[in-house]
Design a protein around this motif. Structure first.
Motif, PDB file in Angstrom:
ATOM      1  N   GLY A   1       1.003  -1.395   0.125  1.00 24.30           N
ATOM      2  CA  GLY A   1      -0.094  -0.384  -0.002  1.00 24.30           C
ATOM      3  C   GLY A   1       0.617   1.333  -0.090  1.00 24.30           C
ATOM      4  O   GLY A   1       2.037   0.874  -0.424  1.00 24.30           O
ATOM      5  N   PHE A   2       0.435   2.479   0.588  1.00 22.53           N
ATOM      6  CA  PHE A   2       1.091   3.978   0.726  1.00 22.53           C
ATOM      7  C   PHE A   2       0.251   4.807   1.386  1.00 22.53           C
ATOM      8  O   PHE A   2      -0.699   4.577   1.660  1.00 22.53           O
ATOM      9  CB  PHE A   2       1.243   4.434  -0.995  1.00 22.53           C
ATOM     10  N   ALA A   3       1.437   5.823   1.586  1.00 24.86           N
ATOM     11  CA  ALA A   3       0.559   6.233   3.090  1.00 24.86           C
ATOM     12  C   ALA A   3       0.515   8.058   1.887  1.00 24.86           C
ATOM     13  O   ALA A   3       2.033   7.949   1.313  1.00 24.86           O
ATOM     14  CB  ALA A   3       1.759   6.832   3.695  1.00 24.86           C
ATOM     15  N   LEU A   4       0.091   8.410   2.529  1.00 23.38           N
ATOM     16  CA  LEU A   4      -0.222   9.977   1.342  1.00 23.38           C
ATOM     17  C   LEU A   4      -0.130  11.132   1.915  1.00 23.38           C
ATOM     18  O   LEU A   4      -1.148  10.921   2.924  1.00 23.38           O
ATOM     19  CB  LEU A   4      -1.189  10.611   0.365  1.00 23.38           C
ATOM     20  N   TYR A   5       1.032  12.031   2.848  1.00 23.78           N
ATOM     21  CA  TYR A   5       0.641  13.056   3.285  1.00 23.78           C
ATOM     22  C   TYR A   5       0.262  14.088   2.830  1.00 23.78           C
ATOM     23  O   TYR A   5       1.130  14.514   1.663  1.00 23.78           O
ATOM     24  CB  TYR A   5       1.860  12.983   4.321  1.00 23.78           C
ATOM     25  N   VAL A   6      -0.789  14.604   3.384  1.00 27.61           N
ATOM     26  CA  VAL A   6      -0.477  15.783   3.470  1.00 27.61           C
ATOM     27  C   VAL A   6      -0.737  17.369   3.666  1.00 27.61           C
ATOM     28  O   VAL A   6      -1.205  17.287   4.963  1.00 27.61           O
ATOM     29  CB  VAL A   6      -2.747  15.671   2.907  1.00 27.61           C
ATOM     30  N   GLY A   7      -0.355  18.123   3.437  1.00 28.13           N
ATOM     31  CA  GLY A   7      -0.008  19.188   5.050  1.00 28.13           C
ATOM     32  C   GLY A   7      -1.390  20.701   4.140  1.00 28.13           C
ATOM     33  O   GLY A   7      -0.955  21.533   3.316  1.00 28.13           O
TER      34      GLY A   7
ATOM     35  N   VAL B   1      -6.497  12.139  11.204  1.00 30.88           N
ATOM     36  CA  VAL B   1      -5.730  13.780  11.310  1.00 30.88           C
ATOM     37  C   VAL B   1      -4.980  13.821  12.049  1.00 30.88           C
ATOM     38  O   VAL B   1      -4.859  13.632  13.252  1.00 30.88           O
ATOM     39  CB  VAL B   1      -7.066  14.996  11.878  1.00 30.88           C
ATOM     40  N   ALA B   2      -3.618  14.880  10.995  1.00 29.37           N
ATOM     41  CA  ALA B   2      -1.822  14.864  12.757  1.00 29.37           C
ATOM     42  C   ALA B   2      -2.288  16.232  13.253  1.00 29.37           C
ATOM     43  O   ALA B   2      -2.921  17.565  12.844  1.00 29.37           O
ATOM     44  CB  ALA B   2      -1.006  15.395  11.399  1.00 29.37           C
ATOM     45  N   LEU B   3      -2.251  16.252  14.479  1.00 26.19           N
ATOM     46  CA  LEU B   3      -1.963  17.509  15.203  1.00 26.19           C
ATOM     47  C   LEU B   3      -1.061  17.723  15.467  1.00 26.19           C
ATOM     48  O   LEU B   3      -0.007  16.772  16.113  1.00 26.19           O
ATOM     49  CB  LEU B   3      -3.488  16.443  16.903  1.00 26.19           C
ATOM     50  N   ALA B   4      -0.968  18.542  16.230  1.00 26.71           N
ATOM     51  CA  ALA B   4       0.778  19.307  15.851  1.00 26.71           C
ATOM     52  C   ALA B   4       0.602  21.004  17.051  1.00 26.71           C
ATOM     53  O   ALA B   4      -0.300  21.820  17.004  1.00 26.71           O
ATOM     54  CB  ALA B   4       1.070  20.029  14.595  1.00 26.71           C
TER      55      ALA B   4
ATOM     56  N   ALA C   1      11.909  11.552   9.074  1.00 27.60           N
ATOM     57  CA  ALA C   1      10.910  12.461   9.611  1.00 27.60           C
ATOM     58  C   ALA C   1      11.512  11.948  11.304  1.00 27.60           C
ATOM     59  O   ALA C   1      11.900  13.281  11.111  1.00 27.60           O
ATOM     60  CB  ALA C   1       9.246  13.424   9.030  1.00 27.60           C
ATOM     61  N   VAL C   2      10.934  11.270  11.671  1.00 25.09           N
ATOM     62  CA  VAL C   2      11.744  10.837  12.679  1.00 25.09           C
ATOM     63  C   VAL C   2      13.113  10.843  12.893  1.00 25.09           C
ATOM     64  O   VAL C   2      13.856  11.650  14.582  1.00 25.09           O
ATOM     65  CB  VAL C   2      10.410   9.431  13.476  1.00 25.09           C
TER      66      VAL C   2
ATOM     67  N   VAL D   1       5.259  18.781   9.070  1.00 26.47           N
ATOM     68  CA  VAL D   1       4.948  19.206  10.462  1.00 26.47           C
ATOM     69  C   VAL D   1       4.159  17.460  10.173  1.00 26.47           C
ATOM     70  O   VAL D   1       3.840  16.541  11.169  1.00 26.47           O
ATOM     71  CB  VAL D   1       4.077  20.105  11.108  1.00 26.47           C
ATOM     72  N   VAL D   2       3.543  17.340   9.248  1.00 28.96           N
ATOM     73  CA  VAL D   2       2.606  16.350   9.755  1.00 28.96           C
ATOM     74  C   VAL D   2       3.067  14.998   9.658  1.00 28.96           C
ATOM     75  O   VAL D   2       2.684  14.211  10.193  1.00 28.96           O
ATOM     76  CB  VAL D   2       1.815  16.106   8.638  1.00 28.96           C
ATOM     77  N   ARG D   3       4.048  14.573   8.678  1.00 22.48           N
ATOM     78  CA  ARG D   3       5.283  13.386   8.794  1.00 22.48           C
ATOM     79  C   ARG D   3       5.574  13.233   9.977  1.00 22.48           C
ATOM     80  O   ARG D   3       5.392  11.793  10.728  1.00 22.48           O
ATOM     81  CB  ARG D   3       6.265  13.691   7.615  1.00 22.48           C
ATOM     82  N   LEU D   4       5.942  14.294  10.750  1.00 21.50           N
ATOM     83  CA  LEU D   4       6.684  14.652  12.220  1.00 21.50           C
ATOM     84  C   LEU D   4       5.792  14.280  13.168  1.00 21.50           C
ATOM     85  O   LEU D   4       5.793  12.734  13.488  1.00 21.50           O
ATOM     86  CB  LEU D   4       7.241  15.693  12.420  1.00 21.50           C
ATOM     87  N   ALA D   5       4.492  14.424  12.695  1.00 19.34           N
ATOM     88  CA  ALA D   5       3.156  14.578  13.986  1.00 19.34           C
ATOM     89  C   ALA D   5       2.633  12.723  13.862  1.00 19.34           C
ATOM     90  O   ALA D   5       2.226  11.735  14.883  1.00 19.34           O
ATOM     91  CB  ALA D   5       1.804  15.103  13.696  1.00 19.34           C
TER      92      ALA D   5
END
Length: 242
Positions: free
Chosen positions: A47-53, A90-93, A114-115, A104-108
């Motif tokens: 599969g894949f992950a799509l990070y949306v900022g 949802v990525a919360l920061a 990113a980590v 920010v999303v990738r790290l969250a």
């Protein structure tokens, strides 16, 4: 509003649709298969992950919401691949967190590369190498037979881009678009100028020039090579596969 409510709220505005072409008069020829992408031995894509900022304010300015976008993407995937399973979060920061939204999303969401960028650098093995090439990505340098090579920034970027996509043939247009992002039309090199950069890169590699291979009519490729050692470190760029 809760995160679940944000994701589950039905859209009443608009959503994406799978793009379909008009019915052709003649049967189309089969589409050419995408070139194979190298993956680590013993693994297989699942599969894949799509990070949306995108924050709520920017979404609202575009006339949508995060919930609307999630619903739209799910509908599109459902039309293109009904068997696909999806999961959204949802990525919360912290309020006021700086940096690009997507970073920010990738790290969250604890995306590995990113980590890794936030961790202290590990001690690097500086044991001298008598022969061969060392591509030290963590220190952005190249050692040839133990001596530091005088690579320019762009030459190192070019070699690094190929190394991180080992086994994949990279077209000249991709190299231009990726290594000269943000450049104006006058600043970005033409595709043939890439050949000049590669020739200079190979000249500095000396007797190891064949580690950068030419795929005639397509572009360039780096294959695993017995004479090459790659030294990675925290913060090594993640090779984008799409």
């Amino acid at each position: 509003m809760s995160t679940n409510a944000l994701l589950e709220r039905p859209s009443t505005t608009r959503h994406l649709r799978a793009v379909t072409a008009p019915t052709p008069q003649l049967a189309p020829e089969p589409a050419a298969a995408a070139p194979p992408r190298a993956v680590p031995t013993g693994t297989a894509p699942r599969g894949f992950a799509l990070y949306v900022g995108l924050d709520e304010a920017k979404a609202a300015a575009a006339g949508v919401s995060l919930g609307t976008l999630v619903d739209a993407i799910r509908r599109t995937i459902g039309e293109l691949a009904p068997e696909a399973e999806t999961y959204a979060t949802v990525a919360l920061a912290p309020a006021g967190a700086g940096g690009r939204d997507v970073d920010v999303v990738r790290l969250a969401l604890h995306e590995p590369s990113a980590v890794a960028r936030t961790k202290p650098e590990e001690p690097i093995d500086d044991e001298p190498i008598d022969g061969g090439v060392v591509v030290d990505i963590s220190r952005k340098r190249v050692l040839i037979d133990g001596d530091s090579a005088a690579f320019t920034f762009k030459e190192f970027e070019l070699l690094q881009y190929l190394v991180l996509r080992e086994g994949r043939t990279i077209e000249r247009t991709e190299l231009v678009n990726s290594l000269w992002q943000g450049a104006t039309e006058d600043e970005a090199p033409g595709e043939r100028t890439i050949d000049v950069h590669v020739r200079r890169l190979r000249a500095k590699l000396g007797r190891y020039e064949d580690i950068v291979r030419t795929v005639r009519g397509v572009g360039y490729r780096f294959d695993r090579h017995a004479d090459v050692i790659i030294r990675y470190g925290h913060g090594t760029p993640s090779p984008d596969r799409f």
